[in-house]
Design a protein around this motif. Structure first.
Motif, PDB file in Angstrom:
ATOM      1  N   PHE A 106     -79.865  80.650 -73.544  1.00  0.00           N
ATOM      2  CA  PHE A 106     -79.718  80.412 -72.353  1.00  0.00           C
ATOM      3  C   PHE A 106     -80.894  80.558 -71.569  1.00  0.00           C
ATOM      4  CE2 PHE A 106     -75.928  78.224 -73.723  1.00  0.00           C
ATOM      5  CZ  PHE A 106     -75.932  77.173 -73.314  1.00  0.00           C
ATOM      6  N   LYS A 107     -81.683  82.120 -73.006  1.00  0.00           N
ATOM      7  CA  LYS A 107     -82.571  82.907 -72.100  1.00  0.00           C
ATOM      8  C   LYS A 107     -84.149  81.480 -72.279  1.00  0.00           C
ATOM      9  CE  LYS A 107     -82.096  86.868 -69.715  1.00  0.00           C
ATOM     10  NZ  LYS A 107     -82.066  86.564 -68.075  1.00  0.00           N
ATOM     11  N   THR A 108     -83.780  81.428 -73.508  1.00  0.00           N
ATOM     12  CA  THR A 108     -85.143  81.041 -74.021  1.00  0.00           C
ATOM     13  C   THR A 108     -85.268  78.674 -73.760  1.00  0.00           C
ATOM     14  OG1 THR A 108     -84.081  80.802 -76.305  1.00  0.00           O
ATOM     15  CG2 THR A 108     -85.322  82.438 -75.435  1.00  0.00           C
ATOM     16  N   LEU A 109     -83.981  78.480 -74.263  1.00  0.00           N
ATOM     17  CA  LEU A 109     -84.367  77.295 -74.219  1.00  0.00           C
ATOM     18  C   LEU A 109     -84.228  76.161 -72.489  1.00  0.00           C
ATOM     19  CD1 LEU A 109     -84.211  74.731 -75.808  1.00  0.00           C
ATOM     20  CD2 LEU A 109     -81.642  74.397 -75.758  1.00  0.00           C
ATOM     21  N   PRO A 110     -83.592  76.243 -71.646  1.00  0.00           N
ATOM     22  CA  PRO A 110     -83.658  76.336 -70.388  1.00  0.00           C
ATOM     23  C   PRO A 110     -85.227  76.423 -69.639  1.00  0.00           C
ATOM     24  CG  PRO A 110     -81.472  77.443 -70.386  1.00  0.00           C
ATOM     25  CD  PRO A 110     -82.765  77.323 -71.303  1.00  0.00           C
ATOM     26  N   PHE A 111     -85.855  77.455 -70.527  1.00  0.00           N
ATOM     27  CA  PHE A 111     -87.319  78.404 -69.565  1.00  0.00           C
ATOM     28  C   PHE A 111     -88.378  76.591 -70.411  1.00  0.00           C
ATOM     29  CE2 PHE A 111     -84.445  81.416 -68.645  1.00  0.00           C
ATOM     30  CZ  PHE A 111     -85.241  81.312 -67.457  1.00  0.00           C
ATOM     31  N   ILE A 112     -87.843  76.875 -71.487  1.00  0.00           N
ATOM     32  CA  ILE A 112     -89.189  75.483 -72.586  1.00  0.00           C
ATOM     33  C   ILE A 112     -89.259  74.509 -72.497  1.00  0.00           C
ATOM     34  CG2 ILE A 112     -89.379  74.695 -74.865  1.00  0.00           C
ATOM     35  CD1 ILE A 112     -87.890  76.710 -75.867  1.00  0.00           C
ATOM     36  N   VAL A 113     -87.532  73.845 -71.674  1.00  0.00           N
ATOM     37  CA  VAL A 113     -87.328  72.133 -70.769  1.00  0.00           C
ATOM     38  C   VAL A 113     -87.553  72.604 -69.682  1.00  0.00           C
ATOM     39  CG1 VAL A 113     -85.563  70.367 -70.544  1.00  0.00           C
ATOM     40  CG2 VAL A 113     -85.629  71.873 -72.726  1.00  0.00           C
ATOM     41  N   TRP A 114     -87.984  73.845 -68.773  1.00  0.00           N
ATOM     42  CA  TRP A 114     -88.016  73.627 -66.891  1.00  0.00           C
ATOM     43  C   TRP A 114     -90.275  73.277 -67.179  1.00  0.00           C
ATOM     44  CZ3 TRP A 114     -90.927  76.484 -64.148  1.00  0.00           C
ATOM     45  CH2 TRP A 114     -91.297  76.367 -63.361  1.00  0.00           C
ATOM     46  N   ASN A 115     -90.393  74.508 -68.210  1.00  0.00           N
ATOM     47  CA  ASN A 115     -92.189  74.298 -68.491  1.00  0.00           C
ATOM     48  C   ASN A 115     -92.071  72.714 -68.534  1.00  0.00           C
ATOM     49  OD1 ASN A 115     -93.290  76.441 -67.735  1.00  0.00           O
ATOM     50  ND2 ASN A 115     -92.715  77.899 -69.763  1.00  0.00           N
ATOM     51  N   ASP A 116     -91.489  72.063 -69.373  1.00  0.00           N
ATOM     52  CA  ASP A 116     -92.163  70.660 -69.852  1.00  0.00           C
ATOM     53  C   ASP A 116     -92.030  69.890 -68.279  1.00  0.00           C
ATOM     54  OD1 ASP A 116     -92.049  70.852 -72.172  1.00  0.00           O
ATOM     55  OD2 ASP A 116     -91.405  69.205 -72.924  1.00  0.00           O
ATOM     56  N   HIS A 117     -91.153  69.971 -67.342  1.00  0.00           N
ATOM     57  CA  HIS A 117     -90.713  69.066 -66.808  1.00  0.00           C
ATOM     58  C   HIS A 117     -90.915  69.360 -65.444  1.00  0.00           C
ATOM     59  CE1 HIS A 117     -87.477  66.597 -68.676  1.00  0.00           C
ATOM     60  NE2 HIS A 117     -87.651  67.293 -69.418  1.00  0.00           N
ATOM     61  N   TYR A 118     -91.771  71.310 -64.919  1.00  0.00           N
ATOM     62  CA  TYR A 118     -91.396  71.409 -63.781  1.00  0.00           C
ATOM     63  C   TYR A 118     -92.863  71.853 -63.179  1.00  0.00           C
ATOM     64  CZ  TYR A 118     -87.371  69.763 -63.048  1.00  0.00           C
ATOM     65  OH  TYR A 118     -86.479  68.366 -62.459  1.00  0.00           O
ATOM     66  N   LYS A 164     -90.019  71.054 -54.239  1.00  0.00           N
ATOM     67  CA  LYS A 164     -89.109  71.691 -54.528  1.00  0.00           C
ATOM     68  C   LYS A 164     -87.963  70.738 -55.553  1.00  0.00           C
ATOM     69  CE  LYS A 164     -84.935  73.148 -51.723  1.00  0.00           C
ATOM     70  NZ  LYS A 164     -85.147  74.541 -52.641  1.00  0.00           N
ATOM     71  N   VAL A 165     -88.528  71.726 -56.695  1.00  0.00           N
ATOM     72  CA  VAL A 165     -87.904  71.678 -58.013  1.00  0.00           C
ATOM     73  C   VAL A 165     -86.491  72.670 -58.199  1.00  0.00           C
ATOM     74  CG1 VAL A 165     -90.093  71.092 -58.476  1.00  0.00           C
ATOM     75  CG2 VAL A 165     -89.076  73.470 -59.001  1.00  0.00           C
ATOM     76  N   PRO A 166     -85.714  72.189 -59.071  1.00  0.00           N
ATOM     77  CA  PRO A 166     -85.276  73.167 -59.846  1.00  0.00           C
ATOM     78  C   PRO A 166     -85.014  74.465 -60.076  1.00  0.00           C
ATOM     79  CG  PRO A 166     -84.835  71.479 -61.370  1.00  0.00           C
ATOM     80  CD  PRO A 166     -85.702  71.129 -60.440  1.00  0.00           C
ATOM     81  N   LEU A 167     -84.743  75.042 -61.010  1.00  0.00           N
ATOM     82  CA  LEU A 167     -84.827  76.635 -61.264  1.00  0.00           C
ATOM     83  C   LEU A 167     -84.054  76.394 -62.731  1.00  0.00           C
ATOM     84  CD1 LEU A 167     -83.028  79.762 -59.184  1.00  0.00           C
ATOM     85  CD2 LEU A 167     -85.680  79.118 -59.533  1.00  0.00           C
ATOM     86  N   PRO A 168     -84.879  77.232 -63.720  1.00  0.00           N
ATOM     87  CA  PRO A 168     -84.149  76.713 -65.277  1.00  0.00           C
ATOM     88  C   PRO A 168     -83.033  76.803 -64.854  1.00  0.00           C
ATOM     89  CG  PRO A 168     -86.020  78.615 -65.342  1.00  0.00           C
ATOM     90  CD  PRO A 168     -85.636  78.144 -63.777  1.00  0.00           C
ATOM     91  N   ARG A 169     -82.000  77.733 -64.348  1.00  0.00           N
ATOM     92  CA  ARG A 169     -80.562  77.915 -64.770  1.00  0.00           C
ATOM     93  C   ARG A 169     -79.854  76.468 -64.224  1.00  0.00           C
ATOM     94  NH1 ARG A 169     -79.013  82.532 -60.007  1.00  0.00           N
ATOM     95  NH2 ARG A 169     -80.043  81.104 -58.250  1.00  0.00           N
ATOM     96  N   ASP A 170     -80.782  75.949 -63.496  1.00  0.00           N
ATOM     97  CA  ASP A 170     -80.023  74.236 -62.343  1.00  0.00           C
ATOM     98  C   ASP A 170     -79.828  73.586 -63.464  1.00  0.00           C
ATOM     99  OD1 ASP A 170     -79.013  75.938 -60.215  1.00  0.00           O
ATOM    100  OD2 ASP A 170     -81.866  75.172 -59.819  1.00  0.00           O
ATOM    101  N   LEU A 171     -80.446  73.964 -65.078  1.00  0.00           N
ATOM    102  CA  LEU A 171     -80.814  71.974 -66.058  1.00  0.00           C
ATOM    103  C   LEU A 171     -80.011  72.493 -66.289  1.00  0.00           C
ATOM    104  CD1 LEU A 171     -83.472  72.876 -65.156  1.00  0.00           C
ATOM    105  CD2 LEU A 171     -84.157  72.595 -67.588  1.00  0.00           C
ATOM    106  N   TYR A 172     -78.441  73.751 -67.373  1.00  0.00           N
ATOM    107  CA  TYR A 172     -77.330  73.151 -67.468  1.00  0.00           C
ATOM    108  C   TYR A 172     -75.813  74.049 -66.531  1.00  0.00           C
ATOM    109  CZ  TYR A 172     -78.046  78.241 -68.068  1.00  0.00           C
ATOM    110  OH  TYR A 172     -78.285  79.766 -67.813  1.00  0.00           O
ATOM    111  N   ARG A 173     -74.625  73.977 -66.941  1.00  0.00           N
ATOM    112  CA  ARG A 173     -73.732  74.157 -66.133  1.00  0.00           C
ATOM    113  C   ARG A 173     -73.292  75.524 -66.428  1.00  0.00           C
ATOM    114  NH1 ARG A 173     -69.260  69.260 -66.246  1.00  0.00           N
ATOM    115  NH2 ARG A 173     -70.665  68.068 -66.149  1.00  0.00           N
ATOM    116  N   ALA A 174     -74.905  77.222 -65.815  1.00  0.00           N
ATOM    117  CA  ALA A 174     -74.947  78.109 -65.692  1.00  0.00           C
ATOM    118  C   ALA A 174     -73.302  78.766 -65.466  1.00  0.00           C
ATOM    119  CB  ALA A 174     -75.847  78.483 -65.342  1.00  0.00           C
ATOM    120  N   GLY A 175     -72.336  77.806 -65.108  1.00  0.00           N
ATOM    121  CA  GLY A 175     -70.545  78.800 -64.922  1.00  0.00           C
ATOM    122  C   GLY A 175     -70.273  78.733 -65.859  1.00  0.00           C
ATOM    123  N   TRP A 176     -70.017  77.837 -66.493  1.00  0.00           N
ATOM    124  CA  TRP A 176     -69.459  77.911 -68.039  1.00  0.00           C
ATOM    125  C   TRP A 176     -69.692  78.624 -68.828  1.00  0.00           C
ATOM    126  CZ3 TRP A 176     -69.170  71.494 -70.548  1.00  0.00           C
ATOM    127  CH2 TRP A 176     -68.454  70.562 -70.291  1.00  0.00           C
TER     128      TRP A 176
END
Lengths: 425, 110
Positions: A336-348, A356-368
């Motif tokens: 969760f320090k690498t994968l969200p950034f890889i996917v975020w880069n692709d989309h945003y 206005k775009v979400p942050l990488p941490r908004d791509l998954y349930r960070a609370g979990w």
């Protein structure tokens, strides 16, 4: 006009299959544990445990590490990944090789399926080594992290070749040495050569980057590189040429000081960090380091009690701390320090600043991640307790906790992998 | 070694270029690139072309491309008729001293 060379991040199409397959392998690993908890109470050379260990080491650990390495090699080497094609080919070979090898080990079919699976894994590790060396070579900058990555890739090839020879030897015995002695060498090549040195190298680059540390000295890392390699080489040479004896404890101390040097380096970065708040991913990573220390602490007991039945129990505890505590712990955190950034880069990447775009941490349930860390600690402690007390019921409960953890992790990884672009004007 | 301009030293014209850059965020650190100290210099030439000299916290930063895209996007929205030149440098490399007081607060340094 833009005058810059930021370096090209490898396409996510290359990286994501490794994460997706690795996640699937983690689920399979936990299902196998649920299926065969009693294998943890037998001698470690039993078909089900061999299948479980290779699912953990190759399907889960190595698969995710290959993906993360292809993403991070350009950062460490300060040069674009040399060959995307080799990376893709290594994925198919590793994936197919693991399926064949694990199935053959689990059902103990010593023959062409096991050897074919092992051969594919050897080829995958060779392609990985070639890519690592060619990516690192043109860089004018010589850094200790690069040496760790290259040495770990060399040790991986060594590990997989010895593993293939072991697979051949099971069907067509040809070793002049005892099979179990070579198996010990194979295991330590993988753990102290491949996993330890890879994780040392990558973490010594990523941890300062994530914590914004301004510690600059590399003397501890230089010491770690020399001692980890010296301890491993002396262990291998001693056991292979002379034989297994109490001298292995000396080589353990040498390599252990190498591990200590690395942990001192990480502690320096932690002390000199600018980003004071430690996120859950980094807490999970630090928890995995404790598991490594505990694992190393059990090795003397494995040796000293090897004559009694207790030696096998301590071998299981050691393996559990290393595979389920250290390697799994660090992957659970760093995903969760690498994968969200890889996917975020692709989309945003192209949209940032425009809308206005979400942050990488908004791509998954960070609370979990809080529950993930809690369940990881509970599952690990239960499994260790079950093995230490030889209570099958406790082991059964632990394996169900691991399956719950794997499902939680897989759900969150799935959320990232199947993310759809969301923007607001 | 390139020139590094302090925030107080920007002219009103350069300040207009700097302001939109506060909207470009480092996605890992959640701090904007101005308070992070990634902007080394802004120049506006006689033809109103914009030259940004900037850096990353680390060479080959995995988020580097998205930060550069963010800079281009905010400046093209604010100044659609002007040419934007971005010069990326690691001489001198970024260091924590480049953080503004606001940046330090955002990283919970203060």
């Amino acid at each position: 006009m833009i005058n810059y060379n930021t370096g090209k991040v490898p396409s996510s199409a290359i990286i994501l299959p490794f994460y997706a397959t690795g996640t699937g392998a983690f689920l399979v690993l936990c299902l196998l544990l649920v299926w065969s908890p009693q294998s943890l109470l037998m001698h470690y050379f039993n078909p089900h445990l061999l299948g479980i260990v290779h699912t953990a080491a190759l399907g889960w650990g190595t698969m995710i590490i290959f993906g993360a390495s292809y993403q991070l090699l350009p950062v460490i080497s300060e040069h674009n990944l040399r060959s995307n094609d080799l990376a893709i080919l290594s994925y198919y070979l590793l994936m197919a090789g693991v399926v064949l090898l694990v199935w053959a080990l689990w059902s103990f079919r010593t023959g062409w399926i096991m050897v074919t699976g092992g051969s594919m894994i050897v080829l995958a590790s060779l392609l990985y080594l070639i890519n690592v060396v060619l990516t690192g070579r043109p860089s004018p900058q010589s850094n200790i992290q690069k040496y760790f990555i290259i040495s770990s890739a060399v040790w991986l090839v060594f590990t997989t070749v010895v593993g293939l020879l072991l697979a051949i030897n099971l069907g067509h015995p040809f070793f002049s040495r005892d099979h179990m002695t070579i198996l010990k060498l194979h295991a330590h090549l993988g753990l102290a050569g491949w996993f330890l040195q890879l994780i040392t190298g990558v973490s010594s680059k990523l941890v300062p980057m994530f914590l914004l540390s301004h510690a600059k000295k590399t003397k501890w890392l230089n010491g770690a590189f020399i001692l980890q390699n010296a301890g491993l080489i002396l262990f291998l040479a001693d056991v292979y040429f002379i034989g297994y004896s109490s001298r292995v404890l000396i080589w353990l101390v040498v390599a252990g000081i190498g591990v200590l040097c690395w942990l001192v380096d990480l502690a320096n970065h932690y002390r000199k960090r600018i980003k004071k708040k430690i996120d859950l991913q980094m807490k999970q990573t630090f928890a995995s380091m404790l598991a490594l220390i505990m694992g190393i602490g059990t090795i003397p007991f494995v040796h000293l009690l090897s004559a009694s039945g207790q030696g096998s129990t301590f071998t299981m505890i050691y393996g559990t701390f290393v595979f389920m505590g250290w390697i799994t712990g660090i992957i659970l955190g760093q995903t969760f320090k690498t994968l969200p950034f890889i996917v975020w880069n692709d989309h945003y990447k192209k949209l940032t600043g425009k809308v206005k775009v979400p942050l990488p941490r908004d791509l998954y349930r960070a609370g979990w991640l809080r529950y993930q860390l809690g369940l990881f600690i509970v599952a690990l402690l239960l499994l260790i307790t079950g093995i230490a007390t030889r209570q099958l019921l406790i082991i059964r409960i632990a394996t169900w906790c691991w399956l719950g953890l794997a499902l939680m992790y897989a759900f969150n990884v799935g959320q990232i992998l199947f993310h759809k672009t969301k923007t607001t004007e | 070694m390139g020139t590094i301009k302090k925030l107080d030293d920007y002219t009103p014209q350069e300040r207009k270029v700097l302001d939109p850059l506060y909207d470009v965020i480092d996605p890992e650190l959640f701090v904007n690139i101005v308070d992070l100290g990634l902007i080394y210099n802004i120049e506006v030439d006689s033809e109103q072309n914009i030259l940004i000299t900037m850096t990353f916290t680390t060479p080959f930063c995995p988020m580097g491309e998205s930060i550069i895209d963010g800079v281009e996007n905010v400046l093209h929205i604010e100044f659609p008729d002007r040419e934007v030149h971005i010069d990326l440098t690691f001489d001198p490399p970024w260091s924590p001293e480049r953080l503004t007081n606001e940046g330090k607060k955002m990283l919970e340094m203060s």
